[in-house]
Structure formats: structure tokens, C-alpha cells
Design a protein around this motif. Sequence first.
Motif, PDB file in Angstrom:
ATOM      1  N   TYR A  12      32.339  50.039  48.008  1.00 45.57           N
ATOM      2  CA  TYR A  12      33.013  49.228  46.988  1.00 45.57           C
ATOM      3  C   TYR A  12      32.007  48.511  46.107  1.00 45.57           C
ATOM      4  O   TYR A  12      32.190  48.399  44.897  1.00 45.57           O
ATOM      5  N   TYR A  19      32.023  48.542  36.502  1.00 48.68           N
ATOM      6  CA  TYR A  19      32.515  47.465  35.635  1.00 48.68           C
ATOM      7  C   TYR A  19      31.410  47.046  34.660  1.00 48.68           C
ATOM      8  O   TYR A  19      30.221  47.194  34.943  1.00 48.68           O
ATOM      9  N   PHE A  23      31.103  41.218  33.323  1.00 54.89           N
ATOM     10  CA  PHE A  23      32.220  40.981  34.247  1.00 54.89           C
ATOM     11  C   PHE A  23      31.713  40.952  35.686  1.00 54.89           C
ATOM     12  O   PHE A  23      32.077  40.097  36.492  1.00 54.89           O
ATOM     13  N   TYR A  27      32.220  37.881  38.331  1.00 56.48           N
ATOM     14  CA  TYR A  27      33.251  38.028  39.366  1.00 56.48           C
ATOM     15  C   TYR A  27      32.890  39.015  40.488  1.00 56.48           C
ATOM     16  O   TYR A  27      33.658  39.181  41.421  1.00 56.48           O
ATOM     17  N   GLU A  30      32.843  37.551  44.098  1.00 62.51           N
ATOM     18  CA  GLU A  30      34.177  37.186  44.584  1.00 62.51           C
ATOM     19  C   GLU A  30      35.005  38.402  44.902  1.00 62.51           C
ATOM     20  O   GLU A  30      35.764  38.428  45.863  1.00 62.51           O
ATOM     21  N   MET A  31      34.877  39.441  44.054  1.00 64.22           N
ATOM     22  CA  MET A  31      35.637  40.659  44.311  1.00 64.22           C
ATOM     23  C   MET A  31      35.196  41.281  45.639  1.00 64.22           C
ATOM     24  O   MET A  31      36.020  41.743  46.434  1.00 64.22           O
ATOM     25  N   ASP A  60      43.386  50.353  41.905  1.00 65.28           N
ATOM     26  CA  ASP A  60      43.142  49.146  41.110  1.00 65.28           C
ATOM     27  C   ASP A  60      41.787  49.221  40.415  1.00 65.28           C
ATOM     28  O   ASP A  60      41.646  48.898  39.243  1.00 65.28           O
ATOM     29  N   THR A  64      41.328  49.165  36.382  1.00 68.52           N
ATOM     30  CA  THR A  64      40.792  47.933  35.777  1.00 68.52           C
ATOM     31  C   THR A  64      39.396  48.134  35.196  1.00 68.52           C
ATOM     32  O   THR A  64      39.037  47.488  34.204  1.00 68.52           O
TER      33      THR A  64
ATOM     34  N   HIS B  31      41.579  30.036  46.305  1.00 66.82           N
ATOM     35  CA  HIS B  31      40.537  31.002  45.930  1.00 66.82           C
ATOM     36  C   HIS B  31      41.165  32.391  45.794  1.00 66.82           C
ATOM     37  O   HIS B  31      42.345  32.592  46.141  1.00 66.82           O
ATOM     38  N   GLY B  32      40.344  33.341  45.381  1.00 63.85           N
ATOM     39  CA  GLY B  32      40.846  34.650  44.986  1.00 63.85           C
ATOM     40  C   GLY B  32      41.621  35.385  46.057  1.00 63.85           C
ATOM     41  O   GLY B  32      42.764  35.798  45.853  1.00 63.85           O
ATOM     42  N   PRO B  51      41.607  43.441  43.721  1.00 64.04           N
ATOM     43  CA  PRO B  51      40.593  42.495  43.231  1.00 64.04           C
ATOM     44  C   PRO B  51      40.345  42.642  41.735  1.00 64.04           C
ATOM     45  O   PRO B  51      40.145  41.652  41.041  1.00 64.04           O
ATOM     46  N   GLY B  52      40.362  43.881  41.243  1.00 65.47           N
ATOM     47  CA  GLY B  52      40.102  44.102  39.820  1.00 65.47           C
ATOM     48  C   GLY B  52      41.162  43.437  38.955  1.00 65.47           C
ATOM     49  O   GLY B  52      40.863  42.707  38.008  1.00 65.47           O
ATOM     50  N   THR B  53      42.431  43.694  39.305  1.00 68.32           N
ATOM     51  CA  THR B  53      43.527  43.099  38.543  1.00 68.32           C
ATOM     52  C   THR B  53      43.503  41.589  38.641  1.00 68.32           C
ATOM     53  O   THR B  53      43.714  40.876  37.659  1.00 68.32           O
ATOM     54  N   TYR B  55      40.980  39.449  39.178  1.00 68.39           N
ATOM     55  CA  TYR B  55      39.945  38.740  38.437  1.00 68.39           C
ATOM     56  C   TYR B  55      39.985  39.000  36.940  1.00 68.39           C
ATOM     57  O   TYR B  55      39.571  38.160  36.149  1.00 68.39           O
ATOM     58  N   ARG B  56      40.537  40.159  36.537  1.00 67.23           N
ATOM     59  CA  ARG B  56      40.777  40.356  35.101  1.00 67.23           C
ATOM     60  C   ARG B  56      41.816  39.353  34.612  1.00 67.23           C
ATOM     61  O   ARG B  56      41.683  38.769  33.539  1.00 67.23           O
ATOM     62  N   ILE B  58      42.542  36.473  36.037  1.00 67.80           N
ATOM     63  CA  ILE B  58      41.965  35.126  36.074  1.00 67.80           C
ATOM     64  C   ILE B  58      41.090  34.901  34.848  1.00 67.80           C
ATOM     65  O   ILE B  58      41.115  33.841  34.203  1.00 67.80           O
ATOM     66  N   GLN B  59      40.315  35.930  34.478  1.00 70.44           N
ATOM     67  CA  GLN B  59      39.439  35.817  33.301  1.00 70.44           C
ATOM     68  C   GLN B  59      40.265  35.524  32.054  1.00 70.44           C
ATOM     69  O   GLN B  59      39.944  34.637  31.261  1.00 70.44           O
ATOM     70  N   LEU B  62      41.794  32.002  32.269  1.00 69.94           N
ATOM     71  CA  LEU B  62      40.782  30.999  31.953  1.00 69.94           C
ATOM     72  C   LEU B  62      40.605  30.901  30.436  1.00 69.94           C
ATOM     73  O   LEU B  62      40.531  29.813  29.868  1.00 69.94           O
ATOM     74  N   ARG B  84      35.071  30.366  44.737  1.00 72.25           N
ATOM     75  CA  ARG B  84      35.521  29.588  43.583  1.00 72.25           C
ATOM     76  C   ARG B  84      37.024  29.384  43.699  1.00 72.25           C
ATOM     77  O   ARG B  84      37.756  30.329  43.958  1.00 72.25           O
ATOM     78  N   TYR B  86      40.662  28.052  42.005  1.00 76.02           N
ATOM     79  CA  TYR B  86      41.304  27.959  40.696  1.00 76.02           C
ATOM     80  C   TYR B  86      42.577  27.148  40.843  1.00 76.02           C
ATOM     81  O   TYR B  86      43.303  27.280  41.842  1.00 76.02           O
TER      82      TYR B  86
END
Lengths: 876, 122
Positions: A12, A19, A23, A27, A30-31, A60, A64, B31-32, B51-53, B55-56, B58-59, B62, B84, B86
Motif C-alpha cells: 500500500y 498519488y 497530496f 496525507y 495518515e493514510m 478506492d 482517488t 482522527h481519520g 483512505p483515499g476518499t 483524505y480527499r 478532508i482536503q 478544509l 491529526r 479534525y
Amino acid sequence: MRRWIRISHRIYQVLQRVYPAEFREIYGEEMSRAFAEGCEKSRQRGLVKLARFFLTVLSDWSLTAALEHLDRLRQDVRYSIAALARSKVFALTAIICLSLGIGVSSTLFTTAGTLLSRPLPITDPDKVVMFRASDGHDIRYPDYLRYRDSNQTFTGLSGWFPSPVSFGQGEKSEIVVAEIVTGNYFDVLGVHAALGRTFLPEEDQRPDTHPVVVLSDMLWKQRFDSDPQVVGRTVMLNGRPFVVIGVMPPSFTGSTYLLKVQLWSPIAMSGTLNWGGGPLDQLQVMVLGRLKPTMPIEKAAADVNRLHTVIAGEQRERRQTLSTFSLFRPNGVVVTSTRRRIENVTIVLMVVVGMILVIASSNVGSLLLARAVARQQEIAVRMAVGASRPRLIRQLLTESLVLSSGSALGGLLMTAWLTRVLSTYQVPIPGPYVPFAEFNVDWRSVVFASVLALFTGLVFGMAPAWRASRVDLAPALKIGAPASGTSYQRARLRNALIVTQVALSFVLLVASGLFVRSMLFAKRTDPGFEVRNIVLASVNVGLQGYTLPRGLEFYRQIKERLLALPGVRTVSAGRPLPLSGSDGRAALIVEGSGSEQPVTVAAAGADLDYFDALGIPILRGRAFDATDTHNAPPVVVISESMERKLFPGADAVGQRLRTIGRQPQYLEIIGIARDVDFGALGEDPQPRVYDTLQQTYSPTQSLIIATSSDPDVIRDLVSREVHALDPNLPVEVKTMQEYLAYSLWPARIGAIVLGSTGVLAVLLACVGIYGVMAYSVGQRTREFGTRMAIGARKIDIIRLVVADGMRLALVGLGLGMVSAIAVLPATSSLLYGTKPMDPLTFLTVPVLLLAVTFLANYIPARRATTVDPVIALRSE
Amino acid sequence: MRSKKPAAADLLPLTPAVFHILLTLCDSGKHGYAIMREVESRSAGRIRIGPGTLYRSIQKMLDDGLVTETAERPDTDNDDERRRYYEMTEFGRAVAAAEAQRLAEIVREAQARKLLPKLRST
């Protein structure tokens, strides 16, 4: 299991690299953590939950990552459009330059692509193939019948050939191009009549029993006013009544692209329609066929060649080599000689158009580079607040691509206009064979222009983007910092682009100069025969079914009538005419030479007073006269180059030539004529023999009417006299000047095309040089102000700037000269009376090019001197 | 960051991901991964945000001012300093309310047309 989770976590993290970097930096961690926690929680709930979690993350990720990149691209495009909108002049200049380059490229692609690969507008064109023999001959009709009945690979085979036909309806008669076809022609092609029907099987069984005709949509509209009741009407073809049975749809114009085929008739009627063609068993046809479903073309070719071997063996003809057949799809122009000519011209044009594209792209590249210099501070600020170098490069490259996208659109508009012009352009070919080609912008042209725009945008935008991002932050961020426009590496790239443009412009300008001189020479050249005060009238009495006695009587009467017209000095006839695009050939043996080896020479038929009418001097002996009748011994006149070749050092008058064949004829040479340009203007003298039409009658003759007054006065009277003898006989009347337009056409077209490209190249190069110089000068304004403040004169500043630019122009000229010397000799066969290394052209072009590049440098230099030194110094 | 703050109505309709994230942040900052987990459990597994969806979204939130990063760390147990958190802003609350109102109107329409049963009020 934990090991697998650790491995999947690493995978992963690798996937995250897809990405965008920005980005990921914010992130990414965190991801990764969310993924790790999700994995652990799912693992605790079982394997199924874990698998579902992986699937969710994978789908996903793929969605994304793409969306994130798209978002970045959207931002970049919006930013680029805003930046370009602030520099409208630059943007417009760049788009116009590149549009010209893409436009000419796309036009060539569209036109050449249509001429060479347009599929027939029929059902499933991939399944239809044509036969091509390696010896270039067509197929005898009886052999075609054997192929048709014995093959195992085609659902149908059809034979056909084009032929001029006299088409009469009421008082108007004209010669049109017809296709004489076997009864199954339309079935094999899979096309149906739009009105009425096509041929029934019984209409092509027995010769001369079913005089039926199918019309083209164009003929139906032009000659029948789109009459919906046209089916069943009678028309005259070659003087015989034919019944109209159908009209084809507008999209179908026959199997021979470039010919405007107007009607179709069964091959059983060829006795009437194809005069001089002989009976059916001596006809030669072209063959096309529809392959059986899933039949590969290679297998069909093998089957055809197998049959060919059998047929050739049965006929017991002793051929030195057995020709083989290949099958090809009839896309575009199918006549081999024409196709080859188009291919050769396309290659030349591809080189020319490629050079234009490189000049235009270099133009844009150097403008982008100059612009990047001007934006140094902006770029430095962006890097200082965190923009990465790859991000900046991407954004600058996007700007280049936005420009090239606009150019793709501009280029396509230009292509649409040019192809429309070309579609309506008429090549002045004599006779009924009027080239007909329709060029349209379709999805292929759009894809080509788009790919070209993408390619040029990337290639010529990459270097400026790369250079622009290599900026030293500290000095660039200082307020009022001068742009480092003289940075060595940046200047090197800019100079390379300018030199390239000048070099290529030089080559194109020399080429255009050569072709213009060639055209002027061709126009001035003396072909060796009279070109003023001559009217020509072409008639073909064979198409009206005239017998020999009737034909002879017609030509005797028409000459008498024409001679009686006021102002007419002489009337004669010939076949073919000089510079008509066709020529005869004769294989002759020189009697008494001791050699039985025949010599092949050019041949033409000439009537009484032919040489007098055309002003061709007889150097020795005599021309044909009234004693050279059909019953008299055969006589010929030969050209002076033929005498030099076959009778070196001797007088050929009184000598004899012998024809080859089962019944040879002995021909006495009675006169030597001066050489004339017969095949092409400015050609080398060709050995030629003239026989007299009194002894070798031809139903097709071109009447030559020499007048002592304006030939335009006579031309209408000529048609009137012909129709007084036969109202249904089509006749084509032209003055000799109009007639020569065809022979001048290649030189004229070459001059127009190459001339335009030369001028275009120079304009583009000048725009590029001017733009770069203007930017460069703009960046040095403070420097010039300072210089003038400490005593430099305006002339010193101008000299400084112009010297820079002219140095580059001279280097470009030098490179261009070397390239021209290497490349231009290839054009020698296309030029009339001009050599590729023509000194006048090679002297004139550099002077011209230096003059325009001097202007392109001088104007911005002059503007630089208008800066107020006080203002310049105040900003320090 | 947008130079001009949009009105709540300008942001409607919200994507399902954004609305669910706002619902999750109604009570407290998270958090996330906690957001991902709560969305999944609240929807009984029907909605899964990767996770991708996440944080996109969240971005974008924000950027639009719907959420903000917070220093408050409600979940002190097993907390990772690098996480982090939110929380929803007032504007975010207004936008979530507007979206809920919009959805409620759609539900009322569906009930009026007997596509959905009317809920008895308690």
C-alpha cells in the motif's frame, strides 16, 4: 497472517506513490496509519472481512489517485489559461504559429490519406479485393470467367474497365467516363440503386441484347434535374439508344477513385460502348471480388495463383516469366502509376510540411523560453513557498499543452478550409478524365491533429519548462532583480532554436525560389511548335459508331468547312497532340543496318499540313502531301534526334524502317522534322516517328486549326461546324494556350505550394526571432538605460542588439546552406530548365533572409533605445 | 484555500462521503481511521470509505472551511501523537444542517407519494 498484513502494508505504501507528491506529503502518513488500523480491525473479524477491506482499499486507491491527478490537471489548466490571458499577444502569436504548422500537416495527412487509403463506400469494404498482376497487365475476359467459375474463396468475382462514352440527350452531347461492368458488379460490391435497380443476370448474358444503363447521382442531377421518373427514359450512348434502369446513391462513384464515373453499363454492351476494343474474348478487364466470410486474403491469393498456373498451362503460351497475382484492398487511388506518383509527391510534401512544423514549434519553444525568463521572480516565489520542481515543470508544461490544444483547434479549422478548397479544385487534364476527389475532416484528422499538438507541446515545451525551473532562489527573489536573461545555458537553448528556424527557412526559401524560377522558365520556354493563334478540337467518331469510310468522309468534310472560316490559315489533325499527357510507341528495325534488334521510339500520327499548322520546320526532305494516300507506299517523317540516334552521320531521307510482327511493313523516311517538346516541357529531345493519318486512320483525331486572327473568335465557330455535320458528336474545343495549361500545371502547382511554404517559413522564423529579441531586449531595459546614462549613444545600443541577432542568423544561414546542398539535388527531376544548385537563387535567398532577420532584430532594438535613462536608474 | 468563503447553499448537494464525515464529526473531533470506522458501523457496513476518499474529502472540506484541524485530542488512550484530529466548524455544521434539510424534503416528497411510510411522531 501478520506477515501478510505487513507485506500488504508495504504494498500500500508503494501504491501511494501514484498519488501526486503534494497530496502524499500531507496525507500519506495518515493514510498508511488508517490502512494499518483497518487491516488489524478487519483481521480480528475474520478473513472474509479482511479480504473485503483489501478490495475496498484497492478500488478506492485506483479511483482517488486518478481523481487527484485530474484535479491537479484542472488547476494547472485554469492557472495556465489565466496566465496566458494576461499575455494575450504572446498567446495569440504562439497559437497562430503552431496552428499553421499543425494545419498544413493535418491537411497533408487528410488529403494523402484519402487519396491512398479511402475505402470504397460499400458494404463491408474490408472483404472486397482487387487483382493485381506482377506484369501490370489486366486480365483477359475469358480468363476472368474461369476465375469466376472455378475459384473456392470468393462469394463473387466481377470484371470491369473504365471507358469514355459519348452521352447524348437531346441536343447536348458530351464525353463522360463510364464503367463497363459484368452483371454481378453491384452485387459483389454490395451496393444498391437509390432509384430503380441495377443489372439482372440475363442482361449480361448475350452480346448487344440489353442496352441498359445505370446513372450516377451527379449525372442524374445535372442532366435530368433529379427527375424521379428517370427510370425507363432513353439516352444515347455512342449514338445508340440505351434505357435508364437505375440511379446510384450520391456516395457511390465507381471503383476507380479520382475518376468521375457517370454511368455503368453491362460488359455485354461493350461492342457498342468500347470502340476498338474488339469482341468480348479479346477484352481486358480489371477484376474485383468479395471474399467469403472469414476467408483470409492470403489463402484467396494462393487459390487465384493456383488457377492462374492452370490457365496459363492450358493456353500453352510460352512466357518467359509467369506473372503472379496479388490481392489488395481498393482503398484510395487504385491505378498503380497514378498512385505511385501521389506517393512520391506525398513524401516530398511530408518533408516540406515537417520543416514548417519544426519551425513553428521552435518558434513557440523560443517564445516560451523567453517568457520563462520574464517570469523568473514568479517562479522563484512559488518555489520559495513550497512548490516542488516537478510540480512547476508540470505546470509550465501544461501551459505549453494549453497553447498546443488551442493550436490543434486552429489547425483543424485551417484543414477544414484547405480541404474544402482542394475538393473544388479542378486539375486541367484534357479529355473527359476529370480528377474528382472529396476531402473531409473526419475523426482520423482530429486524432492526428490532437496527437501532433500533444507531441509538439511536450517536445518543445519540455526544454523551456526544465530551464525555467532551474532558478537561483536568492537572487531571483530580490525585489527589482534583473532577469538572468544572459544565463549561459538558457541562452544556448534559445540560440539553438533561432538557428534551427533560420536554417530550415533558408532551405524552404531556396526550394521555393527554385520552383518559382522553374515555373517562369516553363511559361517562357519554347516547346518547338506554334502556341499562339492555334485552336484545337478533339473529336472521337468511333464513339458514335462511325465506320471507316464514314469516318474518313467526316474528317474530309470538317476540314473543308473549317478552312472556309474567316481567318483560318491551315487545318490539319494529329493523334496524339504534343504535351497531351499521352504518347504512342513504335518498335522499328532499321533496314540495312544489319541488326534485327527493334528500337522503340515515340510515335504520333500526323495529317497533311500538320507540320505547317504547328510551325514545326522540316529540316530536310518533305512533309506529307496529297500523294501519300492509303494506296501509296507507307511513308514516315522522323525527328532530328531519331536521325542522330539511328543514322549517325548519315542522311536518313530515303532510308527505310521495318515494323515488327507477323506482317511487317516497310516505311520510307521522307523528311526530318525539328525536335519538339512532345512529352513534357523542357524535356530532352526524344527520337520520334510520325506516320500519316491518311495511311493509318484513327477515329480519334485532334483537329489543328491555325488562324491569322484571335483564336477565341474561331473557337465557337468550330463547335458549330462540327455539329452542323453531326449534332450528337461531342467535341472539346480549346485554344493552344488553354491546352498548354495542363503541361504547365505541375510547374505552376510546384511553385504555388513551395512558394507558399517558403514565404510561410520565413514569416514564422521572423515572428519567432522578433518575439525572442523583443523579450530579451525587454529584460535588458535597465542595462540599456544605464549604458545610455553613462554615455552610450542610441546607435551603440542598436548595434549591440542587432549584432547579437545577426550572429545567430549567419550561423543559421551557414547550416541552411549545407542542408540545402545536401537535400535539394533530389528535386532536379521536378524542375524545368533550372538546376537545384542555381547560383541566382543561392545568392538571392541569403540576402533576402538576412534583410528580414535584420528587421526582426532592428525593430525591438530601436524600441530599447526609447527608454528614459533616469527612469531606468531610479528603479535601482 | 479559496479566497472568498462560499455560502452554505453553494456547497449543496454534498457527496455522501462528505455528509457522512460531517455527521461523524457532529459530536466531537476525530482522527481519520476513527471517522472511517464510525461511518461503517453507523451504516451497518453498507458504506465503506477508503483512505483515499476520506483524505480527499478532508482536503476539500478544509479548503471549504467545513472542518478544521484541532489540537484537542479526545481519545487519549492509545493515542499516537502523530495523529491529526479534525473537528467540524460552525460553517460545517450549517452546511450539514442544510444538507439534512434538503434530504428531509426529499423524504417528505417520497412519503407524500407513498414511496415511503410516514413515521409516527412520538
